[in-house]
Design an enzyme around this catalytic site. Structure first.
Site, mmCIF file in Angstrom:
data_model
loop_
_atom_site.group_PDB
_atom_site.id
_atom_site.type_symbol
_atom_site.label_atom_id
_atom_site.label_comp_id
_atom_site.label_asym_id
_atom_site.label_seq_id
_atom_site.Cartn_x
_atom_site.Cartn_y
_atom_site.Cartn_z
ATOM 1 N N HIS A 220 0.842 -1.203 0.000
ATOM 2 C CA HIS A 220 0.000 0.000 0.000
ATOM 3 C C HIS A 220 0.882 1.260 0.000
ATOM 4 C CE1 HIS A 220 -3.927 -1.938 0.427
ATOM 5 N NE2 HIS A 220 -3.338 -2.804 1.231
ATOM 6 N N ASP B 8 -0.392 -5.190 5.576
ATOM 7 C CA ASP B 8 -1.384 -6.074 4.959
ATOM 8 C C ASP B 8 -1.268 -6.075 3.447
ATOM 9 O OD1 ASP B 8 -2.267 -3.320 5.261
ATOM 10 O OD2 ASP B 8 -4.136 -3.953 4.328
ATOM 11 N N GLU B 9 -1.776 -7.134 2.859
ATOM 12 C CA GLU B 9 -1.988 -7.253 1.415
ATOM 13 C C GLU B 9 -0.748 -6.903 0.587
ATOM 14 O OE1 GLU B 9 -6.779 -6.464 1.060
ATOM 15 O OE2 GLU B 9 -5.478 -4.690 1.060
ATOM 16 N N VAL B 10 0.394 -7.433 1.002
ATOM 17 C CA VAL B 10 1.628 -7.198 0.240
ATOM 18 C C VAL B 10 1.698 -8.207 -0.905
ATOM 19 C CG1 VAL B 10 4.135 -7.059 0.343
ATOM 20 C CG2 VAL B 10 2.764 -6.412 2.341
#
Length: 528
Positions: free
Chosen positions: A261, A324-326
């Site tokens: 992100h 998160d969400e790498v």
């Protein structure tokens, strides 16, 4: 009219009057005993506070003037008739750090707490108990003993997607204070925008806070609004907001996303990315391809520099690093990153992320800060886009606070059994961007941060909960309010009220006063 009929009418009238004074508080107190009688506030009332409690006395004085048009006059003795606010540290064993007692009788209002936070929460209960009768504000005689179930009661605002501004933040802080919520989780950096001025890296805001257009509609939409969006907080803005929150006993926890992100930061400084190639601040939502190159010492220096400035701005003992969400694809495709992993015996990209995260945790610990991150940082496979990555073998730093949002609830049990503190923000119950069909008010109210079947010895490892106002589809302040209110009140009660004292029908009845308040405050809300 005969005497019996007159007496009956008098009893009915008295019952009606007393009923009008009966107010349920949100969140519901631990113990609350109503008594016969009411105390009336004159246009002027005495107020006494011991030295440790003067900020709360000043707060209550302003509150009475602004909300109730009552003038509070400082008194020199706790024996005064009127308002008495006392901090007594000896009460801590009895009430805890945030507990209070509130007693109202013919002499007035007495609020005591082991800390000024407890007294502040007693003031919030008093606010809700006041009822206007004719020209006077009155409150029924009552005895309250109260303290919270959980120590972490958070509301998160995502401003990475859409910048809202400090007046909106202050209004949210005011509503949090009334509801006894004590953590404002401030999501300040995202793929679509960097919202915090960093002196050493000015292009984070001159470039990273702006985008040319924005995806609108839904996740599958190909429609864009064609409008420039921008905005960020100066250091002076942040100091003002942090001070405002501190007066309301709210801790501001900043979230600075890493290593994913991070597109807005990479757009500002392309050397932060894996490819080192220029990109633009994304105009669409969803998980992006570009991530920080955590194998580059220059990138690590950048992140430490940013954290140094963040630490100077935010007195919070906790810093949230997202995590998160790498998407691991860039790391897997890059020869330099792969060579680094081989050299450092990191068999998977998840291990690379854990090693990076632990380095950040160690850095923050040296600054007397504690790191917090979404539960992705534990290395579990949560996302289909990383399904081919090798299993993780490393272990997260023990001081980490794990912010659970996604996955099986057994992951919470696994985390606490390994010694980690957990804030439970399970998305299917706490994400405010989900519509009211997905999370109706009662579902929000029924959420329990302690999962079923968790052994009692681990219950204290659950610090509490957060409710998250993600910003992809809430471009306006009004849209944020509609999704937040009234569900924030449900989460406030989840965080504060003892489980055995919860009652949705009582809560729903008490919301009526809040609907009136929110209307008066021009806060749009959703009434199911």
């Amino acid at each position: 009219m005969n005497k019996k009929r007159s007496l009956l009418l008098s009893i009915i009238l008295l019952s009606f009057i007393m009923e009008s004074f009966s107010r349920d508080i949100i969140p519901q107190p631990l113990e609350m005993t109503e008594k016969e009688g009411v105390f009336s506030f004159d246009k002027r009332i005495n107020i006494y506070a011991n030295e440790a409690n003067m900020p709360e006395a000043n707060y209550l004085t302003k509150l009475l003037q602004n909300e109730f048009h009552i003038t509070a006059i400082p008194a020199k003795s706790a024996k005064t008739k009127g308002l008495v606010l006392l901090v007594d540290s000896s009460l801590k064993d009895h009430l805890g750090a945030e507990g209070y007692t509130l007693s109202i009788d013919g002499n007035g209002v007495r609020i005591e707490g082991a800390t000024s936070a407890g007294v502040f929460y007693g003031i919030q209960s008093l606010r809700q108990l006041l009822v206007k009768q004719g020209e006077l504000w009155q409150v029924k005689f009552v005895d309250i003993k109260d303290n919270p179930r959980f120590s972490w009661r958070s509301y998160m605002l995502d401003e990475g997607r859409y910048f809202k501004g400090k007046e909106t933040v202050k209004k949210l802080l005011d509503e949090m204070a009334l509801l006894k919520m004590n953590v404002f989780h401030w999501h300040l950096t995202e793929d679509q925008g960097w919202r915090l001025a960093i002196e050493k890296y000015p292009e984070l805001t001159t470039i990273g806070s702006k985008r040319d257009s924005t995806q609108i509609g839904n996740w599958e939409s190909k429609v864009y609004d064609g409008k420039r969006h921008e905005g960020y907080y100066t250091k002076e803005d942040v100091k003002e907001i942090v001070s405002y929150a501190t007066e309301r006993h709210i801790k501001v926890v900043p979230e600075i996303e890493m290593p994913g992100h991070s597109s807005a930061a990479i757009a500002a400084y392309p050397w932060l990315g894996v490819t080192k190639e220029p990109i633009k601040v994304p105009t669409s939502f969803g998980v992006k391809y570009d991530v920080f190159d955590v194998t580059d010492p220059k990138v690590i220096t950048f992140l430490q520099d940013v954290l140094n400035e963040v630490i100077q701005l935010f007195p919070s003992d906790v810093v949230h690093i997202g995590g998160d969400e790498v998407k691991y694809k860039q790391w897997l495709e890059n020869k330099k990153v792969q060579a680094y992993m081989k050299k450092h015996k990191l068999p998977s990209p998840a291990d690379l992320q854990i090693a990076f995260t632990n380095d950040i945790s160690n850095y923050l610990e040296k600054k007397q800060k504690r790191m917090m991150g979404w539960n992705d940082i534990m290395g579990a496979e949560l996302h289909a886009f990383n399904k081919d990555a090798a299993p993780v073998t490393g272990r997260l730093a023990p001081s980490t606070i794990v912010h659970f949002w996604k996955g099986e609830l057994d992951m919470v049990k696994d985390a606490v059994s390994k010694g980690y503190d957990v804030v439970n923000s399970y998305h299917v119950f706490t994400y405010l961007d989900y519509d009211y069909k997905s999370i109706p008010l009662k579902k929000a109210y029924d959420f329990d941060p302690i999962p079923d079947g968790l052994e009692p010895k681990y219950h204290k490892k659950i610090l509490g909960l957060g409710c998250q106002m993600w910003g992809e589809w809430t471009p306006t302040v009004a849209s944020v309010y509609r999704m937040t209110f009234p569900r924030i009140a449900a989460y406030a009660e989840v965080g504060w009220t003892a489980k055995e004292n919860k009652n949705f029908d009582r809560f729903n009845q008490a919301l009526k006063a809040f609907y009136t308040r929110w209307g008066d405050e021009h806060i749009l809300y959703t009434k199911e």
